[in-house]
Design an enzyme around this catalytic site. Structure first.
Site, PDB file in Angstrom:
ATOM      1  NE  ARG A 113       2.007   2.582   7.064  1.00  0.00           N
ATOM      2  CZ  ARG A 113       2.426   3.823   7.310  1.00  0.00           C
ATOM      3  NH1 ARG A 113       2.437   4.290   8.535  1.00  0.00           N
ATOM      4  NH2 ARG A 113       2.804   4.628   6.324  1.00  0.00           N
ATOM      5  NE  ARG A 146       4.708  11.328   8.018  1.00  0.00           N
ATOM      6  CZ  ARG A 146       4.694  10.429   9.012  1.00  0.00           C
ATOM      7  NH1 ARG A 146       5.331  10.677  10.137  1.00  0.00           N
ATOM      8  NH2 ARG A 146       4.032   9.303   8.883  1.00  0.00           N
ATOM      9  CG  ASP A 153      -3.809   8.548  16.229  1.00  0.00           C
ATOM     10  OD1 ASP A 153      -2.620   8.291  16.510  1.00  0.00           O
ATOM     11  OD2 ASP A 153      -4.134   9.311  15.299  1.00  0.00           O
ATOM     12  CB  CYS A 159      -1.418   4.437  13.545  1.00  0.00           C
ATOM     13  SG  CYS A 159      -1.481   5.975  14.476  1.00  0.00           S
TER      14      CYS A 159
HETATM   15  N1   CP Z   1       2.149   5.426  12.022  1.00  0.00           N
HETATM   16  C1   CP Z   1       3.074   6.199  11.410  1.00  0.00           C
HETATM   17  O1   CP Z   1       2.810   6.887  10.413  1.00  0.00           O
HETATM   18  O2   CP Z   1       4.302   6.132  12.003  1.00  0.00           O
HETATM   19  P1   CP Z   1       5.494   7.141  11.685  1.00  0.00           P
HETATM   20  O3   CP Z   1       5.029   8.537  12.071  1.00  0.00           O
HETATM   21  O4   CP Z   1       6.631   6.666  12.545  1.00  0.00           O
HETATM   22  O5   CP Z   1       5.813   7.092  10.228  1.00  0.00           O
END
Ligand code: CP
Length: 301
Positions: free
Chosen positions: A281, A95, A213, A253
């Site tokens: 997820r 990430r 979002d 999300c």
């Molecule tokens: N929706 C999502 O990616 O949540 P996190 O940022 O908690 O991983």
């Protein structure tokens, strides 16, 4: 095989992943026994990190997690550093903000990289979103209308990247100044699968899915007051949600800011599926790992 955007996998593989995730993912064999994955996250995470850690563990894969900012990725060129950690792992889950840099990193190592969110894309989230829509809308995706309201985020981009090729229609209410030139969105517009609206009520009317979002992503905290003013008219209030179809579901999300992009009575509505979406997820993440790594194993054989 890398998974940096939803376009990195075929429609056929997307269907296979969704079908596997819809079944009992507990039955999947431990295909990653004896393998190691490194999770390297530049930004905070709840869902992505813990759902993948559970899925990897169940598939027999050892994991190491590091906050990217605590590693020497911050001192050296990320492309050099990823070549190093590629020698320590069989899979990298990353990430980071800079999508282009992640793509360069993917070129620099033969080890598969899964994009756990960049500023451009959140493809793992989109898989969970598509599964949640399939599970909760009592009609084929080709007949589903998804309304999205709020900011033009990586989540919107990836949602369009999965929903439009699967045949859904999208109605998108994003204020003009926030609309970003984007090939995925433009292609969907040109194929009459995605339409912009200036007004949230017009986008939501007749929709089967109402999705929003966050308005203030990590790193945007200093712009908070301007963003609240810009996106305020695009909030999903109860009145807005009730103008969608009678069976419409609410999706987010997460993490969400109640009282900002979504009213609390919509977040807690009987047709809000946000917690099922978050659970997905894990199921879609596990199905993704299974199919990506199975494909790699079959190629190597
Ligand atoms: N929706 C999502 O990616 O949540 P996190 O940022 O908690 O991983």
């Amino acid at each position: 095989m890398n998974f940096l955007t939803n376009r990195d996998i075929s429609l056929e593989l997307t269907h296979e992943i969704l079908a596997t995730a819809a079944g009992d993912v507990g039955d999947l064999p431990p295909l990653l026994q004896g393998k190691r994955a490194i999770l390297l996250f530049e930004k905070t995470s709840t869902r992505t990190r813990f759902s993948f850690e559970r899925a990897l563990g169940e598939l027999g894969c050892a994991t190491s997690y590091a906050d990217l900012r605590s590693t020497n990725f911050v001192k050296a060129h990320a492309v050099d550093e990823v070549r190093v950690i590629g020698d320590y792992a069989d899979l990298l889950l990353i990430r980071m903000g800079d999508h282009e840099l992640l793509a360069q990193m993917a070129e620099a190592t033969p080890v598969p990289i899964i994009n756990c969110m960049t500023d451009l894309a959140h493809p793992c989230q989109a898989l969970a979103d598509a599964l949640t829509i399939v599970q909760h809308c009592a009609k084929p995706l080709t007949e589903v209308t998804v309304a999205y309201a709020g900011d033009f985020t990586n989540v919107l981009r990836s949602l369009a990247e999965i929903c439009c090729p699967l045949g859904a229609q999208m109605k998108v209410a994003v204020p003009e100044p926030a609309r970003t030139s984007d090939p995925t969105i433009e292609q969907a517009q040109s194929q009459s699968q995605l339409t912009y609206f200036d007004n949230v009520a017009d986008a939501v009317r007749g929709a089967d899915v109402v999705y929003t979002d966050t308005w203030v992503s990590l790193g945007q905290e200093e712009e908070r007051s301007q963003r609240m003013e810009l996106f305020g008219p695009f909030a999903i209030t109860k009145e807005v949600f009730e103008s969608a179809n009678d069976t419409a579901i609410f999706m987010h999300c997460l993490p969400a800011e109640r009282g900002a992009e979504v009213a609390s009575d919509v977040f807690d509505h009987p047709r809000s599926v946000v917690f099922r979406q978050a659970y997905n997820r894990y199921t879609t993440g596990k199905a993704l790992l299974y199919h990506l790594l199975k494909a790699g194993t079959e190629r190597a054989a």
